[in-house]
Design a protein around this motif. Sequence first.
Motif, mmCIF file in Angstrom:
data_model
loop_
_atom_site.group_PDB
_atom_site.id
_atom_site.type_symbol
_atom_site.label_atom_id
_atom_site.label_comp_id
_atom_site.label_asym_id
_atom_site.label_seq_id
_atom_site.Cartn_x
_atom_site.Cartn_y
_atom_site.Cartn_z
ATOM 1 N N HIS A 63 -5.219 -12.988 -20.212
ATOM 2 C CA HIS A 63 -6.762 -13.615 -19.757
ATOM 3 C C HIS A 63 -7.634 -13.028 -20.549
ATOM 4 O O HIS A 63 -7.486 -11.940 -22.068
ATOM 5 N N GLY A 65 -11.326 -14.362 -20.819
ATOM 6 C CA GLY A 65 -12.274 -13.903 -21.543
ATOM 7 C C GLY A 65 -13.192 -14.721 -22.328
ATOM 8 O O GLY A 65 -12.700 -15.209 -23.145
ATOM 9 N N TYR A 165 -19.732 -7.052 -13.483
ATOM 10 C CA TYR A 165 -19.143 -7.600 -15.112
ATOM 11 C C TYR A 165 -19.349 -9.212 -15.264
ATOM 12 O O TYR A 165 -18.870 -9.970 -14.874
ATOM 13 N N ASP A 167 -17.233 -11.541 -17.827
ATOM 14 C CA ASP A 167 -16.497 -11.890 -18.250
ATOM 15 C C ASP A 167 -16.015 -11.973 -19.757
ATOM 16 O O ASP A 167 -15.622 -13.426 -20.634
ATOM 17 N N HIS A 169 -15.089 -9.634 -23.003
ATOM 18 C CA HIS A 169 -14.500 -8.166 -23.766
ATOM 19 C C HIS A 169 -15.220 -7.351 -24.247
ATOM 20 O O HIS A 169 -15.642 -7.893 -25.439
ATOM 21 N N LEU A 183 -13.068 -2.279 -23.282
ATOM 22 C CA LEU A 183 -13.074 -2.710 -21.736
ATOM 23 C C LEU A 183 -12.360 -4.120 -21.731
ATOM 24 O O LEU A 183 -13.288 -4.723 -22.462
ATOM 25 N N VAL A 185 -11.484 -7.114 -20.004
ATOM 26 C CA VAL A 185 -11.439 -8.363 -18.544
ATOM 27 C C VAL A 185 -10.286 -8.715 -17.789
ATOM 28 O O VAL A 185 -9.636 -8.766 -19.474
ATOM 29 N N ASP A 187 -7.615 -11.063 -14.822
ATOM 30 C CA ASP A 187 -7.943 -12.264 -13.307
ATOM 31 C C ASP A 187 -8.842 -10.789 -12.365
ATOM 32 O O ASP A 187 -7.980 -9.987 -12.247
ATOM 33 N N ASN A 189 -10.761 -8.328 -10.438
ATOM 34 C CA ASN A 189 -10.955 -7.694 -11.058
ATOM 35 C C ASN A 189 -10.139 -6.621 -11.367
ATOM 36 O O ASN A 189 -10.257 -5.398 -11.342
ATOM 37 N N HIS A 190 -9.519 -6.874 -12.671
ATOM 38 C CA HIS A 190 -8.312 -6.043 -13.062
ATOM 39 C C HIS A 190 -9.323 -5.955 -14.714
ATOM 40 O O HIS A 190 -9.684 -6.716 -15.063
ATOM 41 N N LEU A 191 -9.417 -4.142 -14.620
ATOM 42 C CA LEU A 191 -10.214 -3.860 -15.654
ATOM 43 C C LEU A 191 -9.002 -2.870 -16.936
ATOM 44 O O LEU A 191 -8.533 -2.209 -16.177
ATOM 45 N N ILE A 225 -22.901 -2.655 -16.787
ATOM 46 C CA ILE A 225 -21.763 -3.373 -16.265
ATOM 47 C C ILE A 225 -21.409 -2.370 -15.418
ATOM 48 O O ILE A 225 -21.482 -1.181 -15.320
#
Length: 363
Positions: A63, A65, A165, A167, A169, A183, A185, A187, A189-191, A225
Amino acid sequence: MAEFTIIGGNVSGIAAALYLTEKGHTVTLYEHRIWNKPCGSAISLEFKEYLYNEWGVELNEAHQGKYMIIGLPNGNHVEIESPFVATTRLELQEKLLQLLKEKDISVNITGKRLTATEVMEVATPQTIVATGYSKLTHQLLQRTWDPKDVAHVVRFDGMVKNAEYPDNHYIIIDNKVTGYGWLFVGDNNHLNIGIGGEERSLPHNFSWKAYFDRFLSILREKYHIKIEDDLPIQGWKLPLPVNKWKYHVSYVHNGIEFIGVGDALGMAHPILGAGIEPGWLSGWCLAEATDEKGHIDTKKYQKLLRKNIKITSGRRLDIFLATMMRSRLPYKNLFAYYALKLFTRKMIATMRKHHWYKVHIYN
Ligand SMILES: Cc1cc2nc3c(=O)[nH]c(=O)nc-3n(C[C@H](O)[C@H](O)[C@H](O)COP(=O)(O)OP(=O)(O)OC[C@H]3O[C@@H](n4cnc5c(N)ncnc54)[C@H](O)[C@@H]3O)c2cc1C
């Protein structure tokens, strides 16, 4: 043509296996397990495309971001367009190992860590050590990293509930551990959230859990966040030598020449800790240094590493910045922030300029 044993089946071991096979050699690879290695898992867009275009490996979880925010714990920050994608190590390793199988490369998932004695039983005259920061690497390559060259890192990787939060990083520089927190990001809510720093800068009885929770508070209070507390973390270590070239690339043990790739040689960037692409590239350089009969010329290999791993080593600017960041200077956070602010674009441009993942190795 020759046969090679590779110990360690993550990015660098896999790359060595693929490129050696492309050159007509036979490879047997041993890996302990398929796992989600604790890692930030950020890779460049170009590398993601390279894996797809060149090898047909599609990373569905990667992803991009929108922006990358580089900041201080007090909330001061700059933003640039996101230069990388956050992926997951599990997907990366699984798909790459699958690719090896499709190419009829022998892959043994051992279910346990091989000991040095077990390695001797399966070793070829030149055996490749791709076991990252581990006891086996230490035994086979005789590497003893200086504590100032080792980062200790913890991270959470997974789905979070009740998070809010943008989109973007984030990379937040933190003097306390001579390192930074991130942190990234993904897809749905996968952090991927982590923090790490130079091992020797950590005070006695340091608690990573407390430190990680403090990082979450900074993200909440200064960067607005919203993330829940009590995220489970996992730790790992990462060698980040500033001068990689003072160490040898191989070591002869009971008549076997063990040759390192990737983290086993400390190839990650001395500031950012990015080691996925350098690990891959080192496997490629190793194959390029192998002649038709199947002899790896370690002098040539070392030369190729120096020449090609531009993003992680040879550049004077990186060495200067890495040395400054490891020093005991006052206002180091501020220095690191301005250095990153000034040089991040340059670092990224350099990575793009030396787009080895698309073209070829420079001889
Ligand atoms: C927390 C953290 C965050 C990071 N974030 C990033 C990032 O965002 N981007 C980036 O580019 N890099 C990042 N890195 C660095 C990156 O993870 C490494 O540089 C990269 O994984 C090196 O690849 P490798 O194949 O050389 O070693 P590894 O990935 O360490 O692989 C070694 C393999 O060898 C296997 N192995 C070890 N010992 C044995 C044994 N005895 N028997 C059998 N198998 C064995 C292990 O199971 C492992 O799969 C991070 C590292 C850490 C610790």
